[in-house]
Design an enzyme around this catalytic site. Structure first.
Site, PDB file in Angstrom:
ATOM      1  N   ASP A 174       0.860  -1.181   0.000  1.00  0.00           N
ATOM      2  CA  ASP A 174       0.000   0.000   0.000  1.00  0.00           C
ATOM      3  C   ASP A 174       0.893   1.227   0.000  1.00  0.00           C
ATOM      4  O   ASP A 174       1.969   1.221   0.610  1.00  0.00           O
ATOM      5  CB  ASP A 174      -0.909   0.017   1.230  1.00  0.00           C
ATOM      6  CG  ASP A 174      -2.054  -0.984   1.137  1.00  0.00           C
ATOM      7  OD1 ASP A 174      -2.339  -1.467   0.028  1.00  0.00           O
ATOM      8  OD2 ASP A 174      -2.665  -1.265   2.180  1.00  0.00           O
ATOM      9  N   ASP A 185      -7.174  -1.700  -3.891  1.00  0.00           N
ATOM     10  CA  ASP A 185      -8.140  -1.367  -2.836  1.00  0.00           C
ATOM     11  C   ASP A 185      -9.186  -0.387  -3.364  1.00  0.00           C
ATOM     12  O   ASP A 185     -10.379  -0.518  -3.082  1.00  0.00           O
ATOM     13  CB  ASP A 185      -7.438  -0.738  -1.630  1.00  0.00           C
ATOM     14  CG  ASP A 185      -6.491  -1.678  -0.917  1.00  0.00           C
ATOM     15  OD1 ASP A 185      -6.652  -2.907  -1.047  1.00  0.00           O
ATOM     16  OD2 ASP A 185      -5.579  -1.177  -0.235  1.00  0.00           O
TER      17      ASP A 185
END
Length: 168
Positions: free
Chosen positions: A127, A145
């Site tokens: 991320d 995501d």
């Protein structure tokens, strides 16, 4: 099982999401001058894009989207679950004829499989999109995501629209 043209659109969207997700992760991981990803410290800020609103910050997400249910113990369980969900979505795409639903399926499937690739490669999901400086959204996330979130919103929207059309 016959794969319809509209189902192919869902698969194409999924592939596009996977490619975009993996390319952005490869790009971000190439920024620091290190021999291995394991040398990048968690929390490393690659860039202050729009301080303090948008930064690119390295996070090893061992949970699901936006770091929920993290800890690392469920790596293979989450991987298998994501693959099963993606297979179910792939089948659902063959049964659908609504464009919004197909788009939603493609987004969720692509996002899930984009993160599966990371779990298999690294043991965690990479991320890096960090908008925590806004004080509104504390999580660091990635393209996959975002695609999952957009896909779920589109699934909900499709559900409302198809219910309303059925009642009319």
């Amino acid at each position: 099982m016959k794969i319809t043209r509209i189902a192919l659109a869902a698969y194409g969207i999924a592939v596009l999401i996977i490619v975009l997700d993996q390319l952005t992760k490869a790009w971000i991981l190439s920024l620091p001058d290190v021999a291995s990803v394991s040398q990048i410290p968690v929390g490393y800020v690659f860039a202050e894009v729009i301080p303090p609103i948008l930064r690119f910050t390295f996070v090893q997400n061992t949970g699901v989207s936006f770091g929920l249910f993290g800890g690392g113990e469920a790596r293979w369980g989450l991987t298998i679950f994501s693959v099963i969900v993606s297979a179910g979505l792939a089948w659902w795409a063959t049964q659908s004829d609504r464009r919004l639903l197909i788009t939603a399926i493609g987004f969720v499937m692509g996002g899930a499989l984009g993160n599966v690739i990371d779990r298999i490669r690294f043991g965690y999901v990479v991320d890096f999109i960090d908008v925590s400086g806004t004080g509104v959204f504390p999580w660091v996330f990635n393209i996959a995501d975002s695609a999952i979130t957009i896909g779920v919103v589109l699934l909900i929207l499709d559900s409302f629209l198809s219910d309303r059309a059925a009642k009319a």
